[in-house]
Motif scaffolding. Sequence first.
Motif, PDB file in Angstrom:
ATOM      1  N   LYS A   1       0.875  -1.350  -0.023  1.00 47.46           N
ATOM      2  CA  LYS A   1       0.139  -0.186   0.012  1.00 47.46           C
ATOM      3  C   LYS A   1       1.106   1.254   0.000  1.00 47.46           C
ATOM      4  CE  LYS A   1      -2.481   2.649   3.319  1.00 47.46           C
ATOM      5  NZ  LYS A   1      -2.986   2.573   4.710  1.00 47.46           N
ATOM      6  N   GLU A   2       1.728   1.254   0.890  1.00 50.13           N
ATOM      7  CA  GLU A   2       2.691   2.265   1.010  1.00 50.13           C
ATOM      8  C   GLU A   2       3.439   2.676  -0.511  1.00 50.13           C
ATOM      9  OE1 GLU A   2       4.957   1.539   4.463  1.00 50.13           O
ATOM     10  OE2 GLU A   2       3.416   2.268   5.899  1.00 50.13           O
ATOM     11  N   ASP A   3       3.770   1.510  -0.877  1.00 52.25           N
ATOM     12  CA  ASP A   3       4.640   1.497  -2.426  1.00 52.25           C
ATOM     13  C   ASP A   3       3.670   2.293  -3.410  1.00 52.25           C
ATOM     14  OD1 ASP A   3       7.012   0.518  -1.015  1.00 52.25           O
ATOM     15  OD2 ASP A   3       6.742  -1.481  -2.042  1.00 52.25           O
ATOM     16  N   THR A   4       2.492   1.782  -3.132  1.00 45.38           N
ATOM     17  CA  THR A   4       1.357   2.304  -4.261  1.00 45.38           C
ATOM     18  C   THR A   4       1.063   3.933  -4.144  1.00 45.38           C
ATOM     19  OG1 THR A   4       0.395   0.190  -4.293  1.00 45.38           O
ATOM     20  CG2 THR A   4      -0.862   2.138  -5.216  1.00 45.38           C
ATOM     21  N   HIS A   5       1.341   4.230  -2.951  1.00 45.57           N
ATOM     22  CA  HIS A   5       1.050   5.613  -2.406  1.00 45.57           C
ATOM     23  C   HIS A   5       2.169   6.561  -2.787  1.00 45.57           C
ATOM     24  CE1 HIS A   5      -2.603   5.206   0.455  1.00 45.57           C
ATOM     25  NE2 HIS A   5      -2.633   4.891  -0.637  1.00 45.57           N
ATOM     26  N   ARG A   6       3.447   5.847  -2.861  1.00 48.70           N
ATOM     27  CA  ARG A   6       4.573   6.619  -2.810  1.00 48.70           C
ATOM     28  C   ARG A   6       4.723   6.767  -4.531  1.00 48.70           C
ATOM     29  NH1 ARG A   6       8.147   2.894  -0.974  1.00 48.70           N
ATOM     30  NH2 ARG A   6       7.545   3.416   1.169  1.00 48.70           N
ATOM     31  N   MET A   7       4.570   5.776  -5.299  1.00 47.36           N
ATOM     32  CA  MET A   7       4.419   5.795  -6.834  1.00 47.36           C
ATOM     33  C   MET A   7       3.458   7.094  -7.330  1.00 47.36           C
ATOM     34  SD  MET A   7       5.697   4.378  -9.654  1.00 47.36           S
ATOM     35  CE  MET A   7       5.588   2.723 -10.057  1.00 47.36           C
ATOM     36  N   ALA A   8       2.217   6.954  -6.695  1.00 50.05           N
ATOM     37  CA  ALA A   8       1.324   7.948  -6.959  1.00 50.05           C
ATOM     38  C   ALA A   8       2.043   9.381  -6.533  1.00 50.05           C
ATOM     39  CB  ALA A   8      -0.092   7.814  -6.238  1.00 50.05           C
ATOM     40  N   GLU A   9       2.373   9.644  -5.472  1.00 55.43           N
ATOM     41  CA  GLU A   9       3.099  10.898  -5.034  1.00 55.43           C
ATOM     42  C   GLU A   9       4.106  11.057  -5.920  1.00 55.43           C
ATOM     43  OE1 GLU A   9       2.994  14.091  -2.672  1.00 55.43           O
ATOM     44  OE2 GLU A   9       1.538  12.451  -2.394  1.00 55.43           O
ATOM     45  N   ALA A  10       5.057  10.167  -6.296  1.00 55.55           N
ATOM     46  CA  ALA A  10       5.989  10.751  -7.075  1.00 55.55           C
ATOM     47  C   ALA A  10       5.624  11.136  -8.651  1.00 55.55           C
ATOM     48  CB  ALA A  10       6.883   9.447  -7.433  1.00 55.55           C
ATOM     49  N   ASN A  11       4.438  10.772  -8.871  1.00 50.46           N
ATOM     50  CA  ASN A  11       3.844  11.033 -10.395  1.00 50.46           C
ATOM     51  C   ASN A  11       2.971  12.205 -10.269  1.00 50.46           C
ATOM     52  OD1 ASN A  11       5.488   9.367 -12.309  1.00 50.46           O
ATOM     53  ND2 ASN A  11       4.506   7.936 -10.920  1.00 50.46           N
ATOM     54  N   ARG A  12       2.961  13.087  -9.065  1.00 49.67           N
ATOM     55  CA  ARG A  12       1.632  13.946  -9.059  1.00 49.67           C
ATOM     56  C   ARG A  12       1.706  15.096 -10.076  1.00 49.67           C
ATOM     57  NH1 ARG A  12       2.011  16.602  -3.185  1.00 49.67           N
ATOM     58  NH2 ARG A  12       3.515  17.864  -4.213  1.00 49.67           N
ATOM     59  N   ALA A  13       2.851  15.335 -10.582  1.00 46.66           N
ATOM     60  CA  ALA A  13       2.940  16.282 -11.515  1.00 46.66           C
ATOM     61  C   ALA A  13       2.137  16.012 -12.808  1.00 46.66           C
ATOM     62  CB  ALA A  13       4.799  16.334 -12.080  1.00 46.66           C
ATOM     63  N   PHE A  14       1.984  14.615 -12.933  1.00 48.13           N
ATOM     64  CA  PHE A  14       1.010  14.413 -14.335  1.00 48.13           C
ATOM     65  C   PHE A  14      -0.692  14.269 -13.848  1.00 48.13           C
ATOM     66  CE2 PHE A  14       5.392  12.096 -14.929  1.00 48.13           C
ATOM     67  CZ  PHE A  14       5.748  13.187 -15.834  1.00 48.13           C
ATOM     68  N   ALA A  15      -0.882  14.709 -12.555  1.00 53.26           N
ATOM     69  CA  ALA A  15      -2.195  14.619 -12.057  1.00 53.26           C
ATOM     70  C   ALA A  15      -3.309  15.506 -12.981  1.00 53.26           C
ATOM     71  CB  ALA A  15      -2.304  15.049 -10.811  1.00 53.26           C
TER      72      ALA A  15
END
Length: 157
Positions: A139-153
């Motif tokens: 779950k934390e890895d999934t959230h970390r991946m989403a946070e790292a790609n926040r620029a493409f939101a």
Amino acid sequence: MSRRRRAEKRQIDPDPRFKSETLAKFINKLMLGGKKSVARRIVYDALDNFSKKVQIEDPLEAFEQALENAKPTLEVKSRRIGGATYQVPIEIPANRRISMAMNWIIRFSRTKPGRSMAEALSQELADCYNNQGSAIKKKEDTHRMAEANRAFAHYKW
């Protein structure tokens, strides 16, 4: 996949012991080869062991808390825009959150070597209840991946 209309959700019967639809869905996900009675026995044994490990009287309440701790809120989806593929973070719908958490708990329980499935499942549930273990890490890895790609939101639609 039908283009005419959305497929309707099937109603599943609650499990016989706790009268919970969430637990019935968990049992169905654990089941292999149509052996529902075997899956029920594994889950009920695991819940009994799990409630003893965390010293809680109501195993269903503890199970739901463990599931809540393992639920992700964000994930990334690939979107192709102008020849480039971006990992776009999106919020996960409620039913998919539950499904992902259940799948992770079951998958990581199956990979624990040298134990019965009931023991491994109770251990993984206890870990999720205490916010540690493999499903929480996923779950934390999934959230970390989403946070790292926040620029493409802004590509979300």
